[in-house]
Design a protein around this motif. Structure first.
Motif, PDB file in Angstrom:
ATOM      1  N   ALA A 235      58.536  34.263  57.623  1.00 49.37           N
ATOM      2  CA  ALA A 235      57.655  34.225  56.455  1.00 49.37           C
ATOM      3  C   ALA A 235      56.485  35.193  56.567  1.00 49.37           C
ATOM      4  N   LEU A 236      55.957  35.303  57.809  1.00 43.70           N
ATOM      5  CA  LEU A 236      54.763  36.132  57.951  1.00 43.70           C
ATOM      6  C   LEU A 236      55.034  37.579  57.593  1.00 43.70           C
ATOM      7  N   GLN A 237      56.277  38.017  57.802  1.00 40.36           N
ATOM      8  CA  GLN A 237      56.584  39.409  57.451  1.00 40.36           C
ATOM      9  C   GLN A 237      56.480  39.666  55.953  1.00 40.36           C
ATOM     10  N   PHE A 238      56.527  38.596  55.183  1.00 43.46           N
ATOM     11  CA  PHE A 238      56.323  38.774  53.749  1.00 43.46           C
ATOM     12  C   PHE A 238      54.862  38.571  53.381  1.00 43.46           C
ATOM     13  N   VAL A 239      54.221  37.625  54.053  1.00 46.94           N
ATOM     14  CA  VAL A 239      52.850  37.274  53.668  1.00 46.94           C
ATOM     15  C   VAL A 239      51.858  38.339  54.125  1.00 46.94           C
ATOM     16  N   ILE A 240      52.017  38.764  55.377  1.00 47.33           N
ATOM     17  CA  ILE A 240      50.987  39.643  55.946  1.00 47.33           C
ATOM     18  C   ILE A 240      50.844  40.964  55.186  1.00 47.33           C
ATOM     19  N   PRO A 241      51.944  41.669  54.879  1.00 45.31           N
ATOM     20  CA  PRO A 241      51.730  42.928  54.146  1.00 45.31           C
ATOM     21  C   PRO A 241      50.963  42.729  52.844  1.00 45.31           C
ATOM     22  N   ILE A 242      51.253  41.630  52.149  1.00 47.94           N
ATOM     23  CA  ILE A 242      50.548  41.411  50.881  1.00 47.94           C
ATOM     24  C   ILE A 242      49.072  41.156  51.145  1.00 47.94           C
ATOM     25  N   ALA A 243      48.806  40.337  52.175  1.00 46.14           N
ATOM     26  CA  ALA A 243      47.406  40.067  52.510  1.00 46.14           C
ATOM     27  C   ALA A 243      46.714  41.360  52.931  1.00 46.14           C
ATOM     28  N   VAL A 244      47.432  42.206  53.657  1.00 43.43           N
ATOM     29  CA  VAL A 244      46.818  43.460  54.108  1.00 43.43           C
ATOM     30  C   VAL A 244      46.469  44.345  52.916  1.00 43.43           C
ATOM     31  N   ILE A 245      47.356  44.407  51.945  1.00 49.86           N
ATOM     32  CA  ILE A 245      47.012  45.173  50.737  1.00 49.86           C
ATOM     33  C   ILE A 245      45.712  44.638  50.155  1.00 49.86           C
ATOM     34  N   GLY A 246      45.628  43.301  50.068  1.00 50.82           N
ATOM     35  CA  GLY A 246      44.410  42.695  49.532  1.00 50.82           C
ATOM     36  C   GLY A 246      43.183  43.123  50.309  1.00 50.82           C
ATOM     37  N   LEU A 247      43.290  43.066  51.647  1.00 53.42           N
ATOM     38  CA  LEU A 247      42.130  43.427  52.466  1.00 53.42           C
ATOM     39  C   LEU A 247      41.769  44.901  52.295  1.00 53.42           C
ATOM     40  N   ILE A 248      42.796  45.755  52.268  1.00 52.90           N
ATOM     41  CA  ILE A 248      42.516  47.191  52.077  1.00 52.90           C
ATOM     42  C   ILE A 248      41.745  47.400  50.779  1.00 52.90           C
ATOM     43  N   LEU A 249      42.197  46.735  49.729  1.00 48.38           N
ATOM     44  CA  LEU A 249      41.523  46.916  48.440  1.00 48.38           C
ATOM     45  C   LEU A 249      40.088  46.418  48.527  1.00 48.38           C
ATOM     46  N   LEU A 250      39.887  45.290  49.209  1.00 45.70           N
ATOM     47  CA  LEU A 250      38.522  44.781  49.337  1.00 45.70           C
ATOM     48  C   LEU A 250      37.638  45.798  50.055  1.00 45.70           C
ATOM     49  N   PHE A 251      38.190  46.402  51.135  1.00 47.77           N
ATOM     50  CA  PHE A 251      37.378  47.395  51.849  1.00 47.77           C
ATOM     51  C   PHE A 251      37.133  48.624  50.996  1.00 47.77           C
ATOM     52  N   LEU A 252      38.185  49.044  50.267  1.00 51.93           N
ATOM     53  CA  LEU A 252      38.007  50.202  49.382  1.00 51.93           C
ATOM     54  C   LEU A 252      36.895  49.942  48.375  1.00 51.93           C
ATOM     55  N   SER A 253      36.792  48.699  47.932  1.00 51.42           N
ATOM     56  CA  SER A 253      35.794  48.398  46.898  1.00 51.42           C
ATOM     57  C   SER A 253      34.409  48.256  47.498  1.00 51.42           C
ATOM     58  N   LYS A 254      34.302  48.260  48.800  1.00 50.17           N
ATOM     59  CA  LYS A 254      33.038  48.034  49.496  1.00 50.17           C
ATOM     60  C   LYS A 254      32.371  46.748  49.009  1.00 50.17           C
ATOM     61  N   PHE A 255      33.181  45.812  48.561  1.00 49.57           N
ATOM     62  CA  PHE A 255      32.708  44.501  48.104  1.00 49.57           C
ATOM     63  C   PHE A 255      31.703  44.597  46.963  1.00 49.57           C
ATOM     64  N   LYS A 256      31.819  45.681  46.202  1.00 52.84           N
ATOM     65  CA  LYS A 256      31.020  45.746  44.972  1.00 52.84           C
ATOM     66  C   LYS A 256      31.921  45.322  43.824  1.00 52.84           C
ATOM     67  N   PRO A 257      31.390  44.518  42.901  1.00 49.94           N
ATOM     68  CA  PRO A 257      32.245  44.036  41.807  1.00 49.94           C
ATOM     69  C   PRO A 257      32.903  45.215  41.084  1.00 49.94           C
ATOM     70  N   SER A 258      34.216  45.215  41.055  1.00 50.97           N
ATOM     71  CA  SER A 258      34.947  46.290  40.402  1.00 50.97           C
ATOM     72  C   SER A 258      36.382  45.830  40.260  1.00 50.97           C
ATOM     73  N   ILE A 259      37.168  46.632  39.564  1.00 54.53           N
ATOM     74  CA  ILE A 259      38.588  46.295  39.421  1.00 54.53           C
ATOM     75  C   ILE A 259      39.243  46.232  40.790  1.00 54.53           C
ATOM     76  N   THR A 260      38.860  47.181  41.660  1.00 58.38           N
ATOM     77  CA  THR A 260      39.469  47.203  42.987  1.00 58.38           C
ATOM     78  C   THR A 260      39.208  45.897  43.726  1.00 58.38           C
ATOM     79  N   MET A 261      37.981  45.403  43.636  1.00 60.35           N
ATOM     80  CA  MET A 261      37.655  44.169  44.330  1.00 60.35           C
ATOM     81  C   MET A 261      38.429  42.999  43.729  1.00 60.35           C
ATOM     82  N   LEU A 262      38.461  42.966  42.409  1.00 55.97           N
ATOM     83  CA  LEU A 262      39.204  41.900  41.740  1.00 55.97           C
ATOM     84  C   LEU A 262      40.648  41.896  42.207  1.00 55.97           C
ATOM     85  N   MET A 263      41.267  43.080  42.219  1.00 55.02           N
ATOM     86  CA  MET A 263      42.672  43.135  42.608  1.00 55.02           C
ATOM     87  C   MET A 263      42.837  42.790  44.087  1.00 55.02           C
ATOM     88  N   GLY A 264      41.833  43.107  44.892  1.00 58.60           N
ATOM     89  CA  GLY A 264      41.884  42.697  46.285  1.00 58.60           C
ATOM     90  C   GLY A 264      42.022  41.190  46.410  1.00 58.60           C
TER      91      GLY A 264
END
Ligand code: HEM
Ligand code: CU
Lengths: 633, 194, 104
Positions: free
Chosen positions: A75-104
């Motif tokens: 299961a983790l092989q499916f969950v982790i990549p998705i979570a990682v995408i989320g984390l990457i987006l959060l970092f890309l957004s620098k945690f400032k409210p934006s579409i990127t953060m929302l999608m994270g």
């Protein structure tokens, strides 16, 4: 009713003062409950992309079961990549409210959802999928892909954003109705997702919900029906809005025969939605009555399940459901393909730097196609014991409807002839669309003839056939549209290199996913099999293909991550591109800024002087002549 | 930039936006009720016998009269606005709303009677389709009444600022209301008389 | 909105009242006929005929279809065609079935 939904500000009341320009609307009004078609288009787009990815994930989980039946899922092989995408987006957004953060956060949520789905005694005891759960995943994959993914992206997002710009309109005809459509769709989507959490899980009777199985299914089916009523209502409101906008709000000089083909595609699509969806809504209400009030619209008398007589008086007909369902669902397949065709036509004209060859044939073909799509529905029912005369009728209409499809494809192919093509990412997707749609269409012919449908019906051949239409077909068309119009949405162009990686990866994987299905189907493997055919003697020779398909599907997912990263990296870019990035002729490029003005779209009302695709007109200084440009000989 | 043709008609089509919109919406409603009618026909053809005289014809006749009357008061409310007589408009629109209430009350009596003697939707396909069709029609009546109440009350403020636009809105609400009446005109013989 | 003067509207109002009376009369006729207990085909024909007349009256006069714009006619004709296709459904369903003979 639609009377309530005209704009609050009227010409008569305030001809010169436009208060929008003075008062900044509140956050909610601007991003959440905005009546602006561009914002709504983007809301539709993000929501639909979420559902597409989620529907794809459901399928990836199923593909584990098909490739390695009875083995525990990692299961983790499916969950982790998705979570990682989320984390990457959060970092890309620098945690400032934006579409990127929302999608994270959305991706993190999806990861949680997937980890819920890949665990639990009632779904995957010890990591091994239960047959009941396989059925849920299959039904929800189909439903989510069709009604929550492709249609909202093709019509809700592209139609909403691009169509008013292409016809020179300041917005949709009924902006508040437009907003309502989105939110009704949203509620429908949430209802569908929620159904995974009720006892017995989500709907499990296929996306077709055939009675009587669906009537006696678990609670999830009730939520499915309620969700569908919302989705249908949303589509109906939307299609009224689209048709009125196209009829009433075209810019001066933009006659019907000067409309970009994309607008035509949306126009015909809207009519299909408007007139084909209501019978399914009625059928949905009838099935709800069967499930909740105990009526027998779709129930025959004397049904015995597990040795128990069901408490239905009977007198109904399971086939009635099939008729009403396919009365919608055949036009629906054109709803899935026409907007993509529209996008592809735009991109091919633009990148071949030539007028489309046979614009008129294209338009008449698409109108005829739309019309015919209402009278072919029973070709899905050849095996129900329908009379031979009726079968003959429906196979004839089915053969007739293939003619306009061939015309459309031919027009697009011939348009390429003699052009010096620009091979950018959108063009690659558009070019790949043509043969993929071709394979999808040609493999459909044997299914339309009653005699050859008998052995093929309900096999993986059918799955292969329609996925060639909707996955490397429609989905590629939609990707093409995203790459093509991204500069219009944001003022920034997506990265070509990443785009090409995304394209070639997806193109190769798609064929490794779906071509084996055609082979398995010809060998007689049935669809909707929980074990992929392990128990069937005739399937043994093609069983190894299950693993090929599954691995290709997972690899394809990796290439989609490239796309997601590209999308959000581009958003972060500083440099802006020109307003008419592709040097296109249609109004959305030639008459607006990138992105277009927030209110009213156009600084000055555009006027149209020519057809949509005047590329490389002899004697003109540039190789494109915008629709709104007066000729300077 | 404002959205054109919310009040005046686009010259080529001769329509203002909402009018085009409501007719398209009604087209979809035709298909919705069409599917139910076709279901009715199919069930009835397939049934060994079809019940007659189970429903209360006098009461339904009265209800037909009520709806027809509400249709004429509706069209009169629009005509009053066209003649710039707002007072009359209020009277006619109010009457339309009240007739809607009367219709629903009568319907509720009918339903109550059926429920009382155990005639529930699951007792036969006839009762099933009867409750489904009249129920869905009833919901349409309720929807129309909400719109009418709005245009009678808060919505009518627009008459002072934009009389033409308000008249348009009432016309569109009327088109919907007449359609609901029209559906009943077919439901009545099909369910009660045949 | 059509620009109609009050005079014309007054004329309209007279039409509305005529239509209203016609509708009530037709309702009474159709109910009366139903008490005659004609044989079923005849009863269906009469009832549907009267309903169609009533429906056309409402559509033509109350909904002003008698003098509407071309686009609306076109939409309604298209809808009518698909409506007819839908009405064929019971026939598709019951005509010449191959397998099921005893399912209603
Ligand atoms: C590329 C990603 C996709 C993969 C790998 C995939 C795979 C599959 C497979 C293997 C099945 C058959 C399941 C079974 O019979 O047990 C299936 C069913 C289905 N798929 Fe997909 N699919 C994809 C994308 C799509 C898209 C884009 C759409 C629609 C627009 C779609 C619509 C459906 C529908 C309607 C069904 C039938 C569900 C049912 O049996 O009720 N799929 N898919
Ligand atoms: Cu089909």
């Amino acid at each position: 009713m639609s009377t309530n939904n005209t704009t609050p500000v009227s010409v008569a009341a305030a001809p010169h003062v436009d208060y929008h320009h003075h008062e900044e609307p509140s956050f909610w009004r601007k991003y959440v409950f905005s009546p602006d078609h561009k914002v709504i288009g983007i809301q539709y787009g993000l929501t639909a992309l979420f559902f597409l990815f989620f529907g794809f994930t459901l399928m990836m989980i199923m593909r584990w079961q098909l490739a390695y039946p009875e083995k525990a899922i990692p299961a983790l092989q499916f969950v982790i990549p998705i979570a990682v995408i989320g984390l990457i987006l959060l970092f890309l957004s620098k945690f400032k409210p934006s579409i990127t953060m929302l999608m994270g956060f959305v991706f993190l949520g999806m990861a949680a959802l997937v980890s819920y789905l890949t665990s639990g005694e009632e779904r995957m005891p010890g990591g091994v999928m239960l047959p009941e759960f396989y059925n849920q995943l299959g039904a929800m994959h189909g439903t989510i892909m069709v009604f929550l993914g492709v249609v909202p992206l093709a019509v809700g997002a592209f139609g909403n954003y691009i169509m008013p710009l292409q016809i020179g309109a300041p917005d949709m005809a009924f902006p508040k109705l437009n907003m309502t459509s989105y939110w009704v769709y949203f509620i429908g989507g949430v209802t569908m997702l929620a159904s995974f959490f009720v006892p017995g899980g989500a709907a499990n009777s296929g996306w077709t919900s055939y009675a009587p199985l669906s009537v006696i299914a678990t609670t999830g089916q009730t939520l499915w029906l309620i969700g569908m009523v919302f989705l249908i209502t949303s589509s109906l409101l939307g299609s009224v809005n689209f048709i009125v906008t196209i009829i009433q709000l075209r810019a001066k000089g933009l006659t019907f025969m000067r409309l970009p083909f994309f607008v035509w595609a949306q126009f015909v699509t809207s009519f299909l939605l408007l007139l084909a969806f209501p019978p399914l809504e009625a059928a949905g209400v009838l099935q709800l009555m069967d499930r909740i009030a105990g009526t027998s619209f779709f129930m025959p008398a004397g049904l015995v399940v597990s040795g128990q007589q069901l408490p239905y008086t009977g007198g109904g007909s399971p086939l009635l459901w099939q008729h009403l369902f396919w009365f919608l669902a055949h036009p629906e397949v054109y709803v899935l393909i026409l907007p993509a065709l529209g996008i592809v036509a735009e991109i091919i004209a633009n990148n071949s730097r030539k007028p489309l060859w046979g614009y008129k044939s294209l338009v008449f073909a698409v109108i005829f196609l739309g019309f015919m799509s209402f009278i072919v529905w029973a070709h899905h029912m050849f095996l129900t014991g329908m009379g031979t005369a009726i079968s003959a009728f429906f196979q004839t209409t089915t053969m007739i409807i293939s003619i306009p499809s061939v015309i459309i494809l031919s027009v697009l192919f011939i348009s390429l002839y003699g052009a010096s093509l620009r091979f950018n990412t959108p063009m690659l997707f558009a070019l790949a669309f043509l043969p993929m749609f071709g394979i999808g269409g040609l493999t459909g012919l044997p299914l339309g003839l009653a005699a050859s449908d008998i052995p093929l019906h309900d096999t993986y051949y059918v799955i292969g056939h329609f996925h060639y239409v909707v996955a490397p077909g429609t989905i590629f068309g939609l990707f093409a549209g995203i790459y093509y119009w991204f500069p219009k949405f944001t003022g920034k162009a997506m990265n070509e290199k990443l785009g090409k990686i995304h394209f070639w990866g997806s193109f190769v994987c798609m064929n490794f996913i779906f071509f084996p299905m055609l082979i398995q189907g010809l060998a007689g493997v049935s669809r909707r099999l929980y074990d992929g055919g392990q128990q069937y003697a005739h399937a043994q020779g093609v069983l190894h293909l299950n693993e090929v398909t599954s691995v290709a599907a997972w690899v394809m997912a990796l290439f989609q991550i490239v796309f997601i990263i590209n999308l959000f990296l581009t958003l972060r870019k500083k440099e802006k591109v020109g307003d008419n990035y592709w040097e296109a002729t249609t109004l959305e490029w030639s008459a607006t800024t990138s992105p277009p003005l927030a209110h009213g779209n156009f600084a000055t009302v555009p006027e149209v002087y020519r057809g949509p695709y005047e590329y490389s007109v002899p004697g003109h200084s540039k190789d494109y002549t915008p629709q709104n440009e007066l000729v300077k000989a | 930039m404002e959205i054109p043709y919310t009040v005046t008609a686009r010259p080529e089509t001769g329509l203002f936006n909402a009018k085009a919109g409501i007719w398209l919406f009604l087209a979809s409603e035709v298909m919705l009720f069409g599917a139910l009618f076709t279901t009715y026909i199919l069930l009835r053809i397939g049934a060994p016998e079809w019940p007659h005289g189970e429903l209360d014809i006098p009461l339904a006749t009265l209800n037909t009269a009520v709806l027809i009357t509400s249709s004429i008061t509706m069209v009169m409310s629009w005509a009053s606005l066209m003649m710039k007589d707002f007072k009359k408009y209020r009277i006619y629109m109010g009457a339309t709303f009240l007739l809607g209430v009367v219709f629903l009350v009568i319907k509720a009596f009918e339903y109550g009677h059926h429920f009382g003697i155990g005639e529930l939707p699951n007792k036969s396909t006839f009762l099933g389709i009867y409750f489904t069709m009249t129920g869905l029609h009833g919901l349409h009546v309720v929807g129309g009444m909400i719109v009418n109440a709005y245009f009678w009350g808060p919505g009518s403020k627009m008459w002072k600022t934009q009389p033409e636009r308000f008249t348009n809105r009432v016309e569109v609400a009327g088109l919907y209301w007449h359609f609901v009446d029209l559906v009943w005109i077919f439901l009545f013989p099909v369910l009660y008389l045949l | 909105m059509e620009t109609a003067n009050p005079q014309e509207i007054k004329k309209h109002v007279r039409t509305y009242i005529t239509v209203f009376v016609a509708l009530l009369t037709l309702t009474i006729i159709t109910v009366t006929v139903s008490y005659l207990h004609l044989n079923i085909p005849a009863a269906i024909t009469v009832a549907l005929l009267i309903a169609t007349i009533k429906g056309s009256l409402v559509a033509s006069y109350f909904m002003h279809l008698i003098s509407e714009k071309k686009i609306i006619y076109a939409t309604l004709v298209l809808t009518a065609v698909f409506f007819i296709a839908l009405m064929w459904l019971p026939i598709f369903h019951h005509a010449n079935p191959v397998i099921y003979k005893n399912v209603p």
